[in-house]
Design an enzyme around this catalytic site. Sequence first.
Site, mmCIF file in Angstrom:
data_model
loop_
_atom_site.group_PDB
_atom_site.id
_atom_site.type_symbol
_atom_site.label_atom_id
_atom_site.label_comp_id
_atom_site.label_asym_id
_atom_site.label_seq_id
_atom_site.Cartn_x
_atom_site.Cartn_y
_atom_site.Cartn_z
ATOM 1 N N ASP A 80 61.758 -4.726 14.137
ATOM 2 C CA ASP A 80 60.685 -5.273 14.312
ATOM 3 C C ASP A 80 59.615 -4.379 14.600
ATOM 4 O OD1 ASP A 80 62.168 -5.603 16.687
ATOM 5 O OD2 ASP A 80 60.380 -6.373 17.681
ATOM 6 N N ASN A 81 59.605 -3.141 15.051
ATOM 7 C CA ASN A 81 58.636 -2.046 15.446
ATOM 8 C C ASN A 81 58.563 -0.979 14.231
ATOM 9 O OD1 ASN A 81 58.336 -3.276 17.809
ATOM 10 N ND2 ASN A 81 59.773 -2.122 18.892
ATOM 11 N N ASP A 96 53.617 -15.342 28.713
ATOM 12 C CA ASP A 96 52.011 -16.083 28.731
ATOM 13 C C ASP A 96 51.328 -15.663 27.701
ATOM 14 O OD1 ASP A 96 51.519 -13.774 29.783
ATOM 15 O OD2 ASP A 96 50.735 -14.510 31.567
ATOM 16 N N GLY A 153 54.317 -12.565 20.120
ATOM 17 C CA GLY A 153 54.279 -13.288 21.288
ATOM 18 C C GLY A 153 53.230 -12.756 22.089
ATOM 19 N N ASP A 156 53.190 -0.370 17.629
ATOM 20 C CA ASP A 156 53.996 -0.796 18.997
ATOM 21 C C ASP A 156 54.372 0.207 20.108
ATOM 22 O OD1 ASP A 156 53.734 -3.082 17.734
ATOM 23 O OD2 ASP A 156 55.872 -3.347 17.260
#
Length: 612
Positions: free
Chosen positions: A334-335, A197, A164, A344
């Site tokens: 996911d880490n 964002d 992201g 991460d």
Amino acid sequence: MAAALRSGRRFPLLLLPVGWDRLGSLGSLGAAMQQPAAVPARPGGSEGGAQADGGGWLSVLRFDNLALRSLPVDASEDSGPRVVPGACFSRVRPTPLQNPRLVAMSLPALALLGLEVPAADREAAEAEAALYFSGNRLPVGSEPAAHCYCGHQFGSFAGQLGDGAAMYLGEVLGPRGERWEIQLKGAGLTPFSRQADGRKVLRSSIREFLCSEAMFHLGIPTTRAGTCVTSDSKVIRDMFYDGNPKNERFGSFEIFKPTDEYTGRKGPSVNRNDIRIQMLDYVISTFYPEIQEAYPDNSIQRNAAFFKEITKRTARLVAEWQCVGFCHGVLNTDNMSIVGLTIDYGPFGFMDRYDPEHICNGSDNTGRYAYNKQPEICKWNLGKLAEALVPELPLEISELILEEEYDAEFEKHYLQKMRKKLGLIQLELEEDSKLVSELLETMHLTGGDFTNIFYLLSSFSVDSDPSELEDFLEKLTSQCASVEELKVAFKPQMDPRQLSMMLMLAQSNPQLFALIGTKANINKELERIEQFSKLQQLTAADLLSRNKRHWKEWLEKYRARLQKEIESVGDADAWNTDHVKVMNSNNPKYILRNYIAQNAIEAAENGDFSEV
């Protein structure tokens, strides 16, 4: 990184564009000794986004983007948030920053890419680095992309997550033939940005930059941070959002997960076993070439060997964390790196006072990722990876590997490391495990500083007389918590009326109690109340006396164990020299304590980047 190079693997280099209410970016580095033939790469560049450019001192970068050639890439180039089925990557373009400026560079990390900052015009070189490592310009041969993955977060399947706020920039062949994956973190929107964002703020980027380099120099497998860049762009999102820079991770294989029975979520590529096979072929041939060579014609045996190796690497990695007091904070699937790296860096923390239940993540209300839970959580995550590899690796095979290998490898590596930290270099005795446990219990009882006490122990002498022992005890107890600190640590956290209600509920309606509380939390609160009550009557002199007694008891056991070392060697002086050398190389004098990182952040927010 030295360990990575020795093992012939590829790992990521972060290039961090960052900001506080300003933006920026972080860059990450990864390596494999394998050198596939270079294939001309698509040089990127789209209207309104960053453009490809030859560059100056950065023009030596030689891109060979193996991942994008080996795995399916989404046909759409829409950067808006969306589900991405049937693909491992989506092509993206960095969103330019306003007036990017360099905060810091790790010259040793950049040297791994063959980059050397020109001494003649340092200012121009830094300006160029700010342009390229912010994503405002793209090196020729780079192919920005965002990785698609899923994950179990705090034990629940979250569905599609993905990069992201991170972008794969490409893979660079270093001067010694190593393959390095470069990533930008905070470079703008991707299909996986969700409501954010795609940016990073200065605080989180500096923390990640500092910690990844600190972990490398502690000898712990990790991504490397190459640069940190700030800008005048404004953040329009929550300051704690973390899109996470990636290389392949456990969650990469969870994109095939069917609908989860608890959360109702599913991966974006359900029933695409063809992609799972592609991913296994790519991961094993790229990161584990020796396994690929050993099992060229039997995929089940090959996949089993791969799972066994990542199980052992993960066990060794978390053992290393435990031995330096590092708490990751967000050990979601996911880490977790598929090659056994620390990745991460979010709400991480190094322990100050030793507390086995230390929680560094303020949102971890249940303590799932507490310091003492890290080994079992990493094992749980490996179990989820095993599920994600079915049918290419049957679950009965992977579960057996996990049970046979993980705990044994963790305990072996942990005890080996702890022996080095205690300078036990000659003998390996069964009693060593108990000695370590009793040391940690003494630290806990006295509120000892984890790092400083280990560092102090290298100056303990087996032959110390009573006066010298008293001096050493003074040094040790000076690293223990004061009465005031203990009162803060043991201050009750629940309202007495709430605690009373919970205790009554546990007796009258255990089923309802199980839904809103846990027995462990209640017992912990009762223990806190008891300890807090005792502390009200404790004076500083009483505490000092008690702490000295605890430490003297443990030092007597430590002295006896060291004496056995000396009796087993012919030259006690030579042993002592090696003993101290090993202890000093395994017990850091400095770690990245929160106040050190915070000082660097506050200075950077005021335009002073010298502490970074």
